[in-house]
Design a protein around this motif. Structure first.
Motif, mmCIF file in Angstrom:
data_model
loop_
_atom_site.group_PDB
_atom_site.id
_atom_site.type_symbol
_atom_site.label_atom_id
_atom_site.label_comp_id
_atom_site.label_asym_id
_atom_site.label_seq_id
_atom_site.Cartn_x
_atom_site.Cartn_y
_atom_site.Cartn_z
ATOM 1 N N SER A 85 86.790 18.404 184.338
ATOM 2 C CA SER A 85 88.025 18.320 185.125
ATOM 3 C C SER A 85 88.471 19.701 185.591
ATOM 4 N N ILE A 86 88.693 19.845 186.897
ATOM 5 C CA ILE A 86 89.214 21.097 187.408
ATOM 6 C C ILE A 86 90.635 21.328 186.898
ATOM 7 N N GLY A 87 91.368 20.230 186.653
ATOM 8 C CA GLY A 87 92.707 20.366 186.100
ATOM 9 C C GLY A 87 92.692 20.999 184.717
ATOM 10 N N THR A 88 91.722 20.599 183.890
ATOM 11 C CA THR A 88 91.591 21.184 182.557
ATOM 12 C C THR A 88 91.218 22.657 182.647
ATOM 13 N N THR A 89 90.335 22.994 183.593
ATOM 14 C CA THR A 89 89.942 24.390 183.776
ATOM 15 C C THR A 89 91.143 25.239 184.162
ATOM 16 N N ILE A 166 81.561 34.327 177.184
ATOM 17 C CA ILE A 166 81.566 33.150 178.045
ATOM 18 C C ILE A 166 82.263 32.004 177.318
ATOM 19 N N VAL A 167 83.057 31.236 178.063
ATOM 20 C CA VAL A 167 83.738 30.084 177.491
ATOM 21 C C VAL A 167 83.522 28.865 178.382
ATOM 22 N N MET A 168 83.581 27.684 177.756
ATOM 23 C CA MET A 168 83.474 26.418 178.480
ATOM 24 C C MET A 168 84.729 25.592 178.169
ATOM 25 N N PRO A 169 85.780 25.697 178.968
ATOM 26 C CA PRO A 169 86.996 24.918 178.708
ATOM 27 C C PRO A 169 86.815 23.457 179.104
ATOM 28 N N CYS A 170 85.900 22.799 178.408
ATOM 29 C CA CYS A 170 85.590 21.391 178.673
ATOM 30 C C CYS A 170 85.220 20.738 177.355
ATOM 31 N N PRO A 187 78.414 36.616 173.491
ATOM 32 C CA PRO A 187 78.931 35.457 172.757
ATOM 33 C C PRO A 187 79.371 34.326 173.683
ATOM 34 N N VAL A 188 79.057 33.104 173.295
ATOM 35 C CA VAL A 188 79.550 31.910 173.979
ATOM 36 C C VAL A 188 80.469 31.213 172.970
ATOM 37 N N LEU A 189 81.766 31.370 173.156
ATOM 38 C CA LEU A 189 82.713 30.873 172.165
ATOM 39 C C LEU A 189 82.697 29.347 172.103
ATOM 40 N N HIS A 190 82.857 28.822 170.883
ATOM 41 C CA HIS A 190 82.839 27.377 170.663
ATOM 42 C C HIS A 190 84.258 26.895 170.385
ATOM 43 N N MET A 191 84.746 25.966 171.189
ATOM 44 C CA MET A 191 86.120 25.489 171.062
ATOM 45 C C MET A 191 86.378 24.863 169.688
ATOM 46 N N GLY A 192 85.424 24.070 169.198
ATOM 47 C CA GLY A 192 85.592 23.442 167.893
ATOM 48 C C GLY A 192 85.674 24.461 166.772
ATOM 49 N N GLU A 193 84.854 25.487 166.864
ATOM 50 C CA GLU A 193 84.861 26.545 165.854
ATOM 51 C C GLU A 193 86.166 27.338 165.909
ATOM 52 N N CYS A 194 86.662 27.581 167.127
ATOM 53 C CA CYS A 194 87.911 28.331 167.281
ATOM 54 C C CYS A 194 89.087 27.605 166.643
ATOM 55 N N PRO A 310 92.871 22.015 171.244
ATOM 56 C CA PRO A 310 91.835 23.034 171.027
ATOM 57 C C PRO A 310 91.722 24.041 172.166
ATOM 58 N N MET A 311 92.235 23.689 173.356
ATOM 59 C CA MET A 311 92.226 24.649 174.464
ATOM 60 C C MET A 311 93.074 25.872 174.140
ATOM 61 N N ASP A 312 94.181 25.648 173.413
ATOM 62 C CA ASP A 312 95.022 26.774 172.999
ATOM 63 C C ASP A 312 94.242 27.709 172.075
ATOM 64 N N ALA A 313 93.525 27.115 171.135
ATOM 65 C CA ALA A 313 92.746 27.914 170.196
ATOM 66 C C ALA A 313 91.655 28.685 170.925
ATOM 67 N N LEU A 314 91.011 28.051 171.904
ATOM 68 C CA LEU A 314 89.961 28.732 172.673
ATOM 69 C C LEU A 314 90.539 29.897 173.465
#
Length: 329
Positions: A85-89, A166-170, A187-194, A310-314
């Motif tokens: 979703s572009i809205g999520t990005t 690099i991050v993937m906000p998805c 590093p490619v940050l992981h949202m779940g890990e964050c 989790p987007m906040d944490a990322l």
């Protein structure tokens, strides 16, 4: 700060002056300067003169360098891979601006890849997943090589563009985080890990004496089936509580169906029941990892005080990482 947009699909670019307080945009026709994997947005502090943006834009400067693939030379540059979703990005980028500008901090230079083809592929994957409810893994057994290849292509492009992380906000893209990050030089940050690490650092206490810390997770079938939130939370010592089949069938799915019918009140009431069912099971907090679920309730709803995005944490983890890079530079 300067923002440039260049797309393979449309021979236009957009120049904008943006910060956390205001924005001004202007679009004009122009030949492409570089050949990114799809749409690209790059933001830097290279110039604050909009009138001279053609000469000072990072895309134009990149075209004059021996290695024209390098768009950013900043120590704190970030690469962003857009997803379902572009809205999520855009929501993530807003969070990034908020957290990076706290205490008078500077905005973060970034390169963003946004691909309509990838949006459709991820949407098809999410809609086609029914393994959590049916117990079947038919969708997961399908060939997702095109999605992984697409994501890896963008990761490599962002590396070459000068991104330091690099991050993937998805939520859905993280199903293939390992494959996408494999071989990355940054590093490619992981949202779940964050989000799992933030919850660990919060020093929560069990709601029931003698029990383990319990964290609830609400997400789409595709995300729950991938299991990465369960894995990351369990690695930090949490017990993961998921909605059972009855809850999914009688409250979660009906709430989303009501939303699609634009029955907002019905969707909200059903979703509140979903949250209450998890809270009754003595969870400390609930992770809402879904575009549709995230915005069902108004921001001031009391139940949301027990939930985390989790987007906040990322976003926070991204800012912390880049600040550490700046500090070591």
């Amino acid at each position: 700060m300067m923002m440039s947009l260049n797309s393979l699909n449309y021979s236009t670019y957009t120049l904008a002056r943006m910060n956390s307080h205001h924005s001004h945009n202007r679009t004009r026709k122009s030949p492409a300067f570089v050949t990114p994997p799809s749409s690209i947005i790059s933001q830097t502090e290279e110039s604050r003169n909009l009138a001279n943006s053609m000469e000072n834009s990072p895309l134009d400067m990149a075209s004059k360098r021996p290695d024209s693939s390098v768009l950013l030379t900043h120590e704190n540059a970030i690469g962003i891979i857009g997803g379902l979703s572009i809205g999520t990005t855009l929501n993530f980028m807003s969070k990034l601006v908020t957290w990076s500008s706290k205490d008078g901090g500077n905005s973060i230079p970034f390169v963003l890849c946004s691909d309509p083809v990838l949006n459709k592929e991820l949407s098809f994957h999410e809609r086609g997943s029914s393994s959590y409810l049916t117990g079947k893994n038919e969708n997961l057994l399908k060939d997702h090589a095109p999605i992984v290849e697409n994501l890896r292509h963008k990761r490599i492009f962002l590396e070459k563009s000068g991104a330091r992380c690099i991050v993937m906000p998805c939520y859905v893209s993280h199903s293939w985080h390992h494959e996408v990050a494999l071989g990355s030089s940054v590093p490619v940050l992981h949202m779940g890990e964050c989000v799992a690490k933030e919850l660990k650092e919060a020093n929560l206490r069990p709601l029931e004496a003698g029990s383990t810390l319990r964290i609830g997770v609400l997400a789409s079938d595709a995300t729950l089936s991938a299991g990465f939130y369960q894995e990351k939370l369990q690695n930090e010592g949490f017990e993961v509580v998921l909605p059972d089949k009855a809850t999914m069938e009688h409250t979660v799915i009906p709430s989303l169906e009501a939303l699609n019918r634009k029955d907002i009140e019905g969707a909200q009431n059903l979703f509140r029941i979903t949250l209450q069912v998890l809270l009754v099971r003595a969870v400390n907090t609930i992770i809402i990892a879904s575009d549709d679920m995230r915005d069902l309730l108004p921001p001031d709803d009391p139940l949301l005080k027990k939930c985390v995005d989790p987007m906040d944490a990322l976003a926070r983890s991204t800012v912390k990482f880049l600040q550490s890079v700046e500090g070591n530079a």
